[in-house]
Write an enzyme that holds these catalytic residues in place. Structure first.
Site, PDB file in Angstrom:
ATOM      1  N   GLY A 206       0.790  -1.222   0.000  1.00  0.00           N
ATOM      2  CA  GLY A 206       0.000   0.000   0.000  1.00  0.00           C
ATOM      3  C   GLY A 206       0.821   1.270   0.000  1.00  0.00           C
ATOM      4  O   GLY A 206       0.278   2.367  -0.019  1.00  0.00           O
ATOM      5  N   HIS A 207       2.140   1.138   0.023  1.00  0.00           N
ATOM      6  CA  HIS A 207       3.009   2.324   0.129  1.00  0.00           C
ATOM      7  C   HIS A 207       4.107   2.260  -0.925  1.00  0.00           C
ATOM      8  O   HIS A 207       5.255   1.968  -0.588  1.00  0.00           O
ATOM      9  CB  HIS A 207       3.619   2.398   1.524  1.00  0.00           C
ATOM     10  CG  HIS A 207       4.165   3.730   1.885  1.00  0.00           C
ATOM     11  ND1 HIS A 207       5.465   4.095   1.669  1.00  0.00           N
ATOM     12  CD2 HIS A 207       3.570   4.812   2.440  1.00  0.00           C
ATOM     13  CE1 HIS A 207       5.658   5.324   2.110  1.00  0.00           C
ATOM     14  NE2 HIS A 207       4.526   5.776   2.583  1.00  0.00           N
ATOM     15  N   PHE A 208       3.912   2.471  -2.072  1.00  0.00           N
ATOM     16  CA  PHE A 208       2.721   2.862  -2.813  1.00  0.00           C
ATOM     17  C   PHE A 208       2.523   1.839  -3.917  1.00  0.00           C
ATOM     18  O   PHE A 208       3.500   1.394  -4.502  1.00  0.00           O
ATOM     19  CB  PHE A 208       2.885   4.257  -3.394  1.00  0.00           C
ATOM     20  CG  PHE A 208       3.015   5.319  -2.322  1.00  0.00           C
ATOM     21  CD1 PHE A 208       1.873   5.841  -1.730  1.00  0.00           C
ATOM     22  CD2 PHE A 208       4.250   5.770  -1.904  1.00  0.00           C
ATOM     23  CE1 PHE A 208       1.978   6.818  -0.747  1.00  0.00           C
ATOM     24  CE2 PHE A 208       4.360   6.738  -0.918  1.00  0.00           C
ATOM     25  CZ  PHE A 208       3.225   7.266  -0.335  1.00  0.00           C
TER      26      PHE A 208
END
Length: 147
Positions: free
Chosen positions: A51-53
């Protein structure tokens, strides 16, 4: 002066983190209670990278600070002049500057220097680099449980 394997093992074991939240893979230099150098390899399979990124993963800045704080904790907990502090945790971050990033496959080189120790409080300066590029500098405060 450097720590022997038993001192280092005791210092790492005295940190409150579980294995899945350790961000120091290797300690490569240690002057107990004074300074240390360590490394963390961003493997690429860490869950936080999804999720990052998405499509452009990089190590979150907050985890760079956590890695630096863990190394500072290892340095402090290895101090032969002081018993390890139970429950040692990060309690403050000052003057933090993010100057770059770390991506999957890169090795983050960490440095920590204990600058002050007062009772259950430990202050340290810390940096993180990738190759020769400085990516983090910060002042860190750790605190252990009061006896």
């Amino acid at each position: 002066m450097s720590a022997d394997a038993a001192e280092l093992s005791r210092a790492v074991a005295s940190l409150p983190h579980g294995q899945e939240f350790r961000f120091v893979d290797r300690v490569i230099a240690l002057v107990p209670g004074v300074s240390g150098e360590g490394e963390y390899t961003v493997r690429g399979d860490e869950p936080f990278l999804r999720g990052h990124f998405p499509g452009d993963p990089l190590m979150p800045g907050v985890l760079l600070i956590e890695a630096a704080a863990q190394l500072a904790g290892i340095v402090a907990q290895a101090d032969p002049q002081h018993a390890p502090l139970p429950g040692l945790k990060l309690t403050a971050v000052r003057a933090a500057k993010f100057l770059g990033t770390a991506r999957p496959g890169e090795i983050i080189h960490l440095r920590a220097n204990v600058t002050t120790r007062l009772g259950n409080l430990i202050q340290a300066t810390a940096t993180a680099s990738v190759r020769t590029a400085l990516i983090l500098q910060a002042e860190i405060v750790l605190a252990g449980d009061k006896a």
